[in-house]
Scaffold this motif. Structure first.
Motif, mmCIF file in Angstrom:
data_model
loop_
_atom_site.group_PDB
_atom_site.id
_atom_site.type_symbol
_atom_site.label_atom_id
_atom_site.label_comp_id
_atom_site.label_asym_id
_atom_site.label_seq_id
_atom_site.Cartn_x
_atom_site.Cartn_y
_atom_site.Cartn_z
ATOM 1 N N ALA A 44 7.480 2.195 -10.108
ATOM 2 C CA ALA A 44 8.472 1.307 -10.987
ATOM 3 C C ALA A 44 9.365 0.673 -10.390
ATOM 4 C CB ALA A 44 9.115 2.620 -11.753
ATOM 5 N N ALA A 45 9.659 1.034 -8.994
ATOM 6 C CA ALA A 45 10.940 -0.166 -8.473
ATOM 7 C C ALA A 45 10.049 -1.523 -8.163
ATOM 8 C CB ALA A 45 11.397 0.566 -7.253
ATOM 9 N N PHE A 46 8.630 -1.270 -7.903
ATOM 10 C CA PHE A 46 8.277 -2.493 -7.446
ATOM 11 C C PHE A 46 7.696 -3.484 -8.457
ATOM 12 C CE2 PHE A 46 7.138 -0.439 -3.267
ATOM 13 C CZ PHE A 46 7.793 -1.502 -2.507
ATOM 14 N N SER A 47 7.865 -2.737 -10.024
ATOM 15 C CA SER A 47 7.402 -3.548 -11.192
ATOM 16 C C SER A 47 7.762 -4.941 -11.199
ATOM 17 C CB SER A 47 7.583 -2.699 -12.201
ATOM 18 O OG SER A 47 7.048 -3.168 -13.502
ATOM 19 N N GLY A 48 6.739 -5.623 -11.236
ATOM 20 C CA GLY A 48 7.032 -7.292 -11.567
ATOM 21 C C GLY A 48 7.564 -8.040 -10.083
ATOM 22 N N SER A 49 7.778 -7.135 -8.977
ATOM 23 C CA SER A 49 7.981 -7.873 -7.615
ATOM 24 C C SER A 49 6.983 -7.695 -6.667
ATOM 25 C CB SER A 49 9.573 -7.353 -7.205
ATOM 26 O OG SER A 49 9.122 -6.136 -6.881
ATOM 27 N N ALA A 50 6.002 -6.874 -6.744
ATOM 28 C CA ALA A 50 5.046 -6.771 -5.675
ATOM 29 C C ALA A 50 3.678 -6.192 -6.726
ATOM 30 C CB ALA A 50 5.467 -5.804 -4.626
ATOM 31 N N ASP A 51 2.505 -6.510 -5.752
ATOM 32 C CA ASP A 51 1.191 -5.991 -6.182
ATOM 33 C C ASP A 51 1.073 -4.513 -5.626
ATOM 34 O OD1 ASP A 51 -1.352 -5.479 -6.885
ATOM 35 O OD2 ASP A 51 -1.982 -6.833 -5.219
ATOM 36 N N VAL A 52 1.050 -3.524 -6.137
ATOM 37 C CA VAL A 52 1.202 -2.182 -5.489
ATOM 38 C C VAL A 52 -0.356 -1.587 -5.665
ATOM 39 C CG1 VAL A 52 2.161 0.174 -5.630
ATOM 40 C CG2 VAL A 52 3.495 -1.859 -6.177
ATOM 41 N N LEU B 73 0.767 -1.300 0.061
ATOM 42 C CA LEU B 73 -0.062 0.071 0.107
ATOM 43 C C LEU B 73 0.996 1.250 0.024
ATOM 44 C CD1 LEU B 73 -2.779 1.421 0.294
ATOM 45 C CD2 LEU B 73 -2.695 1.060 2.668
ATOM 46 N N LEU B 74 0.883 2.094 -1.243
ATOM 47 C CA LEU B 74 2.054 3.098 -1.127
ATOM 48 C C LEU B 74 1.055 4.425 -1.249
ATOM 49 C CD1 LEU B 74 4.518 4.351 -2.015
ATOM 50 C CD2 LEU B 74 3.931 3.923 -4.454
ATOM 51 N N PHE B 75 1.226 5.443 -0.300
ATOM 52 C CA PHE B 75 0.725 6.635 -0.131
ATOM 53 C C PHE B 75 1.825 7.735 -0.624
ATOM 54 C CE2 PHE B 75 -1.207 4.213 3.350
ATOM 55 C CZ PHE B 75 -2.432 4.789 3.118
ATOM 56 N N VAL C 15 3.298 -1.132 4.271
ATOM 57 C CA VAL C 15 2.690 0.218 3.759
ATOM 58 C C VAL C 15 3.923 1.287 3.819
ATOM 59 C CG1 VAL C 15 1.451 2.204 4.662
ATOM 60 C CG2 VAL C 15 0.753 -0.264 5.139
ATOM 61 N N VAL C 16 3.998 1.917 2.432
ATOM 62 C CA VAL C 16 5.018 2.726 2.256
ATOM 63 C C VAL C 16 4.602 4.380 2.206
ATOM 64 C CG1 VAL C 16 6.729 3.519 0.502
ATOM 65 C CG2 VAL C 16 6.320 1.079 0.901
ATOM 66 N N ASN C 17 4.805 5.228 2.716
ATOM 67 C CA ASN C 17 4.593 6.515 2.827
ATOM 68 C C ASN C 17 5.695 7.469 2.297
ATOM 69 O OD1 ASN C 17 3.220 8.955 3.347
ATOM 70 N ND2 ASN C 17 4.093 9.275 5.449
ATOM 71 N N CYS C 18 5.368 8.147 0.967
ATOM 72 C CA CYS C 18 5.851 8.702 0.072
ATOM 73 C C CYS C 18 5.548 10.267 0.199
ATOM 74 C CB CYS C 18 6.255 8.360 -1.308
ATOM 75 S SG CYS C 18 7.460 6.944 -1.404
ATOM 76 N N THR C 19 4.598 10.453 1.159
ATOM 77 C CA THR C 19 4.062 11.757 1.084
ATOM 78 C C THR C 19 4.960 12.607 2.035
ATOM 79 O OG1 THR C 19 2.571 11.408 3.233
ATOM 80 C CG2 THR C 19 1.578 11.101 1.179
#
Length: 297
Positions: free
Chosen positions: A19-27, A5-7, A65-69
């Motif tokens: 882009a970094a998670f592409s192919g390695s996780a469901d974002v 879960l990416l904020f 959970v990743v917070n980029c805000t």
């Protein structure tokens, strides 16, 4: 495949993380301006309630959970809301789940450091402006939560640069002014003082560190530096940008440095702990990053 879960998925850092998670996780992307398409959820960490956030976490049931805000500038109250309260809400939301929380701290948490010595995570933290104070407060909340059994980590990101970076940053501002000068035929641009040395780290390297922290089986360190490991004089970085842009005009340094950075003349990250904890190392050179700032800005 793990679920993330990416904020802040639509922002400068968030786009690189997707882009970094592409192919390695469901974002699952969460943003105040969410797209009307599958895989996106509208949520505003500052304005929406704790109950709404808890509902989002239950609905997505993420592994991390990743917070980029967050905010770089604003009033003190705005910085506290975006950088401290948002982190507190996320810690509360994940405390009753199995999800790991990955938050982003800042080099600004350290304040002034000895010149020539890359700073490690256990160095004194003496921020010089409200931005760094709020980032440090958020990191300490993460550390306290980890002590209480929450799975969380704060990545202290130094100066991320790359394609699409905001104009509020020195290299983003320089690129914007070079474009304006070229369009108008002006043979100079004006920026603030450029004497300071900074650790410029490619946004793709930051994103790969975030992905590594989210996907690792275990992260034993609650705070990890994410930088290039080298200090570069800002004037030299701007000169490289001008060279790549083909701009032969002058760069005039006027006015005073911003309060949140003016007191720090030199800083670089010691990234050895991130290498050990995550198996991560920066890959991209300053020139690689600046080419993208100009060509894909």
């Amino acid at each position: 495949m793990k679920r993330i879960l990416l904020f802040g998925a639509s922002g400068f850092l968030g786009r690189a993380v997707v882009a970094a998670f592409s192919g390695s996780a469901d974002v699952v992307c969460a943003s105040r301006g969410a797209r009307d398409e599958p895989g996106w959820i509208r949520h505003d960490l500052e304005q929406d309630s704790a109950a709404q956030l808890a509902s989002v976490v239950r609905q997505v049931h993420p592994d991390a959970v990743v917070n980029c805000t967050g905010r770089l500038d604003g009033t003190t109250a705005e910085l506290v809301s975006a950088n401290v309260l948002a982190t507190a809400r996320l810690l509360d939301a994940v405390s009753t789940s199995d999800a790991r929380l990955v938050t982003l701290g800042s080099a600004g948490e350290y304040g002034a450091v000895p010149v020539g010595h890359p700073v490690a995570e256990d160095a004194p933290t003496e921020p010089v402006a409200a931005y760094g104070v709020t980032k440090l407060a958020a990191t300490r909340l993460v550390q306290s939560a980890v002590d209480g059994g929450v799975d969380a980590v704060s990545l202290r990101v130094f100066n991320p640069i790359g394609a699409g970076m905001p104009s509020g940053t020195v290299l983003g501002r320089a690129a914007s002014r070079i474009r304006e000068a070229r369009n108008s035929g002006q043979d100079f641009i004006e920026l603030g003082p450029l004497d300071a040395y900074r650790d410029f780290v490619d946004v793709r390297d930051v994103a790969s560190a975030i992905a590594a922290a989210a996907l690792a089986t275990e992260v034993k360190e609650p705070v990890l530096n994410v930088g290039s490991g080298s200090a570069v004089r800002t004037r030299d970085a701007v000169a490289l940008l001008a060279e790549i842009a083909g701009f032969s005009g002058s760069v005039r340094e006027v006015g005073a440095a911003q309060a949140r950075s003016g007191a720090v003349n030199w800083i670089a990250a010691d990234v050895s702990r991130a290498k050990l904890a995550l198996g991560w190392s920066p890959r991209y050179s300053l020139a690689d990053s600046i080419r993208l700032i100009w060509h894909e800005g």
